[in-house]
Scaffold this motif. Structure first.
Motif, mmCIF file in Angstrom:
data_model
loop_
_atom_site.group_PDB
_atom_site.id
_atom_site.type_symbol
_atom_site.label_atom_id
_atom_site.label_comp_id
_atom_site.label_asym_id
_atom_site.label_seq_id
_atom_site.Cartn_x
_atom_site.Cartn_y
_atom_site.Cartn_z
ATOM 1 N N LEU A 124 41.356 43.619 37.926
ATOM 2 C CA LEU A 124 41.838 42.737 38.996
ATOM 3 C C LEU A 124 42.474 43.644 40.039
ATOM 4 N N VAL A 125 41.945 43.604 41.262
ATOM 5 C CA VAL A 125 42.480 44.483 42.310
ATOM 6 C C VAL A 125 43.252 43.611 43.304
ATOM 7 N N TYR A 126 44.573 43.743 43.309
ATOM 8 C CA TYR A 126 45.398 43.000 44.270
ATOM 9 C C TYR A 126 45.656 43.909 45.461
ATOM 10 N N PHE A 127 45.220 43.450 46.634
ATOM 11 C CA PHE A 127 45.330 44.272 47.837
ATOM 12 C C PHE A 127 46.360 43.660 48.780
ATOM 13 N N ASN A 128 47.422 44.419 49.048
ATOM 14 C CA ASN A 128 48.491 43.943 49.912
ATOM 15 C C ASN A 128 48.107 44.170 51.383
ATOM 16 N N ILE A 129 47.952 43.074 52.108
ATOM 17 C CA ILE A 129 47.515 43.143 53.510
ATOM 18 C C ILE A 129 48.509 43.943 54.356
ATOM 19 N N GLN A 130 49.790 43.787 54.022
ATOM 20 C CA GLN A 130 50.842 44.451 54.791
ATOM 21 C C GLN A 130 50.814 45.965 54.614
ATOM 22 N N SER A 131 50.911 46.381 53.337
ATOM 23 C CA SER A 131 51.053 47.815 53.056
ATOM 24 C C SER A 131 49.709 48.486 52.842
ATOM 25 N N GLN A 132 48.648 47.680 52.720
ATOM 26 C CA GLN A 132 47.288 48.188 52.440
ATOM 27 C C GLN A 132 47.235 48.906 51.079
ATOM 28 N N LYS A 133 48.213 48.571 50.214
ATOM 29 C CA LYS A 133 48.232 49.218 48.889
ATOM 30 C C LYS A 133 47.530 48.331 47.866
ATOM 31 N N GLU A 134 46.939 48.995 46.883
ATOM 32 C CA GLU A 134 46.265 48.251 45.824
ATOM 33 C C GLU A 134 47.106 48.282 44.555
ATOM 34 N N THR A 135 47.140 47.169 43.845
ATOM 35 C CA THR A 135 47.685 47.156 42.489
ATOM 36 C C THR A 135 46.524 46.762 41.590
ATOM 37 N N VAL A 136 46.161 47.673 40.676
ATOM 38 C CA VAL A 136 44.979 47.402 39.853
ATOM 39 C C VAL A 136 45.426 47.089 38.423
ATOM 40 N N LEU A 137 45.038 45.929 37.927
ATOM 41 C CA LEU A 137 45.282 45.571 36.525
ATOM 42 C C LEU A 137 43.936 45.694 35.826
#
Ligand code: SF4
Length: 753
Positions: A128-141
């Motif tokens: 699951l790739v959560y992409f933060n629109i603000q920081s453009q950072k990914e959190t991958v589970l």
């Protein structure tokens, strides 16, 4: 996709997960979410960060018994053997409710299974790739999962769904079989009704749109629903949407469907009425989430039982839906939204299919439904659609926000305010239309929208209602600004030391054309759709739209139409017109006492004529429409038209009594129409005229004459409601003497000059 064929059921991965894996509370707390553009850009950014072998939008399908499951995985990395489900978001990822995460995992795992099957893999990495629109950072589970356990998970979800799918297939087969034997619920068709019904059926056969002008009294509701139900089996229609502008129209449709059902009990049609949230909410003081409303708490846990019970009910009107919902302790409004997926015929307002975020249109696209859309009293569509695609912003609202702004927003609020004031300063007149939306203003507004979104995402507990409302209005404004073109006007109106910005849609065609294209057939019908090219042009009906002008069941000798062209009702001539109008009304009343309606262009004009009339004719009972009548007042006004009553009721054309009221027999024997119904001459209508001229080369007709005459014909249509009615109509204005004006009146009228 929720497509049903005779033997199989096809479902999209997302729909399957929503049906089987949603749990917990309904939670509609305001949370800023990425716009569609931000979402797409986020997906693209993630893909660009992957290696060259990365595959996007991987088309997948699988089978479980008779169930076909289809979908597209966001991404697959063959080198890492990893399938990715990408979700974009704003704010704090930890604030995302658990049930959302649960749903996302379900989707990712289903894609994992389908990929294992497709590629013959024994195991796969599911991410699951959560992409933060603000920081453009990914959190991958990420989880490494074996093909066997994924297959078990797929079978588990399909198993939960398949009984429902089989029931749906059986329901559809039984419905379609019963339709082939369906009989018309009345002994005969009324005159004109068969012609209408045949045109409806043919339009479905050709899969085209239909514009049907059909007089009042022929039974349009059943004359449109019956043929399309007949077509449903043969043309494989998934749903019929019956859309009406008023509650009374929706009630008639429910009644007609009840009659059809009674005459063919095997039909088993599921009929759903969509009613506004404000009218169905059980806890109007609460917000729609589990901490505030008991019917939202655990909504998804109780939904399966409620849905199953609702599917057993054939009539899910407001009361029917409420009783199922309360028996299962779920919200009636959101149960209704859920049942839109499973009903055969859905009755609701136009906005459910035609507005910017329309539920029924969205479901049609996502589920690939084949739908027939019926639009009742379609002469209202131009005005209603314009409202759907217009947006306003008030400077006063912005001014209030600037008084104590959140520090993070202060700068952008000020910069929008300055751009706005500048625009106002440059404007001398109270009203000014602009060819374009000034870039400086739009840039400031867009920046403010982005910043408020981010502010809300970072401060979910600081949702000030004023700021929230401004944000929603500004988002709509921005969205419409993106598609700003000749079909709309941008204008600034100044009044009382402040101003309003408006994107004012004039020709909704560009927005509605895709809606027509998404339907198998759309039939728009009304007693007043002349001239047809005005409706085709402004609504954007596609080439090949069929047109039928249904023969009237009424004859010229039922209605005496007198044209009084010796009087001018123009604003400048009003004072002079009062005496002859009063004399004419009194003369007709004394010649034939009974119930009459007299229509005027405004309350001022109504008051002028009525006070003169009352002064001179104490013997004639009079009642007046007043400016602020509520529903009870309106009902009381109408209740006084009885078989035995007599008198003249004064009303405003285009108001509550000019259409949609039914006063058959002696309840109404005549109408005086002292106006051409033309929209008021003002700067906005003059702009509409210019724009209509530019687009269609017919400014005056499209902006004034056609909308005006449509109201006149609607009002006159109150007089003859059934084949044994007799009545009289006076058309009072010299312009009714013109041939081009009379050509717009119903063909069966025999106008006497
Ligand atoms: S009952 Fe009212 S407050 Fe509760 S979820 Fe439904 S609409 Fe929202």
């Amino acid at each position: 996709m929720n497509a049903i064929s005779s033997a199989s059921y096809t479902v999209a991965v997302r729909a399957l997960c929503e049906f089987t894996a949603k749990q917990g509370d309904l939670d509609l707390r305001f949370t800023p979410s990425p716009t569609a553009e931000q979402g797409m850009a986020g997906h693209a950014t993630v893909a660009l960060r992957r290696n060259s072998s990365y595959q996007r939008e991987v088309k997948l399908e699988g089978q479980h018994g008779s169930l076909q499951v289809r979908g597209r995985a966001d991404g697959y990395d063959p080198d890492m053997q990893q399938v990715e489900e990408i979700k974009t978001y704003l704010g704090d990822l930890h604030a995302m409710p658990d049930n959302h995460r649960h749903l996302h995992w379900a989707q990712a795992k289903l894609y994992g299974h389908l990929l294992c099957q497709k590629l013959g893999l024994q195991k796969i990495s599911v991410a699951l790739v959560y992409f933060n629109i603000q920081s453009q950072k990914e959190t991958v589970l990420q989880q490494d999962l074996g093909a066997g356990e994924l297959a078990d998970f797929f079978a588990l979800l399909c198993g939960r769904f398949i009984a429902w799918a089989e029931q749906e297939v059986a329901h559809r087969s039984a419905r379609d079989l019963a339709i082939t034997g369906m009989v018309f619920p009345h002994a005969t068709f009324r005159p004109g009704q068969r012609q209408l019904a045949e045109a409806m059926y043919k339009a479905s056969t050709r899969s085209c749109c239909l514009l049907a002008q059909a007089p009042t009294g022929i039974g349009k509701t059943i004359g449109s629903l019956f043929p399309l139900l007949k077509a449903a089996a043969e043309h494989k229609l998934d749903k019929i949407f019956y859309l009406a502008a008023k509650t009374s129209g929706r009630q008639l449709a429910l009644h007609a469907l009840g009659n059809i059902q009674n005459s063919t009990p095997a039909l088993g049609l599921r009929k759903l009425e969509l009613v506004a949230k404000t009218k169905t909410c059980e806890y109007p003081e609460a917000a729609c989430h589990g901490d505030a409303c008991p019917l939202a708490k655990g909504f998804y846990d109780r939904l399966p039982a409620a849905r199953a019970a609702a599917a057993e009910q054939q009539m899910l009107d407001k009361e029917g839906l409420r009783s199922v919902a309360l028996a299962h302790q779920v919200c009636p409004y959101y149960l209704g939204i859920e049942m839109a997926r499973w009903a055969d015929v859905i009755i609701g307002d136009y906005n459910y299919y035609f507005d910017l975020y329309a539920l029924l249109h969205g479901l049609t696209i996502v589920n690939n439904w084949r739908v027939a859309v019926l639009v009742d009293e379609a002469h209202n569509m131009v005005t209603r659609a314009r409202q759907m695609y217009s947006a306003e912003l008030q400077r006063d609202s912005l001014k209030r926000l600037r008084k104590s702004p959140p520090p993070a927003l202060k700068k952008t609020l000020n910069s929008l305010y300055r751009a706005w004031l500048q625009l106002e300063k440059e404007q001398e007149a109270d009203y000014h239309p602009h060819a374009e939306i000034p870039e400086k203003l739009l840039t400031a507004l867009t920046r403010l929208c982005t910043e408020i979104g981010l502010y809300f995402a970072d401060n979910p507990s600081q949702l000030a209602p004023d700021l929230q409302q401004f944000y929603l209005d500004a988002l709509l404004f921005n969205r419409l600004a993106e598609s700003f073109a000749d079909h709309s006007i941008f204008d600034v109106s100044k009044a009382h030391g402040t101003s309003t910005l408006c994107i004012r849609n004039i020709v909704p065609a560009a927005f509605l054309t895709p809606r027509f294209a998404a339907s198998h057939t759309t039939a728009l019908f009304s007693a007043t759709l002349s001239p047809w090219n005005y409706y085709c042009d402004t609504l954007g009906l596609p080439d090949g739209t069929a047109w039928v002008d249904v023969e009237s069941p009424f004859s010229a000798d039922q209605l005496q139409v007198h044209v009084v062209d010796s009087v001018s009702t123009r604003y400048a001539d009003r004072a002079r017109s009062v005496a002859p109008i009063v004399a004419l009304m009194a003369r007709q009343y004394h010649a034939q006492p009974g119930n009459y309606l007299a229509f005027f262009s405004s309350f001022d004009y109504l008051e002028q004529v009525s006070s003169s009339f009352i002064n001179q004719h104490h013997d004639i009972p009079v009642r007046l429409q007043t400016r602020r009548m509520n529903e009870a007042d309106r009902e009381e006004f109408l209740a006084r038209f009885t078989e035995d009553s007599q008198g003249i009721a004064f009303a405003v054309l285009g108001g509550s009594f000019g259409e949609g009221i039914d006063l058959p027999g002696a309840r109404l024997i005549g109408a005086f129409i002292a106006t051409l119904g033309l929209p008021q001459l003002n700067p906005i209508n003059e702009q509409i005229k210019l724009r209509m001229d530019k687009i269609f080369g017919s400014g005056y007709d499209y902006a004034y004459l056609y909308p005006g005459l449509q109201k006149v014909v609607q009002a006159a249509g109150r007089v003859i409601r059934q084949t044994d009615d007799q009545g009289v109509v006076y058309l009072i204005d010299d312009r009714f003497g013109r041939g081009d004006v009379r050509a717009l009146l119903p063909g069966w009228w025999d106008c006497k000059l």
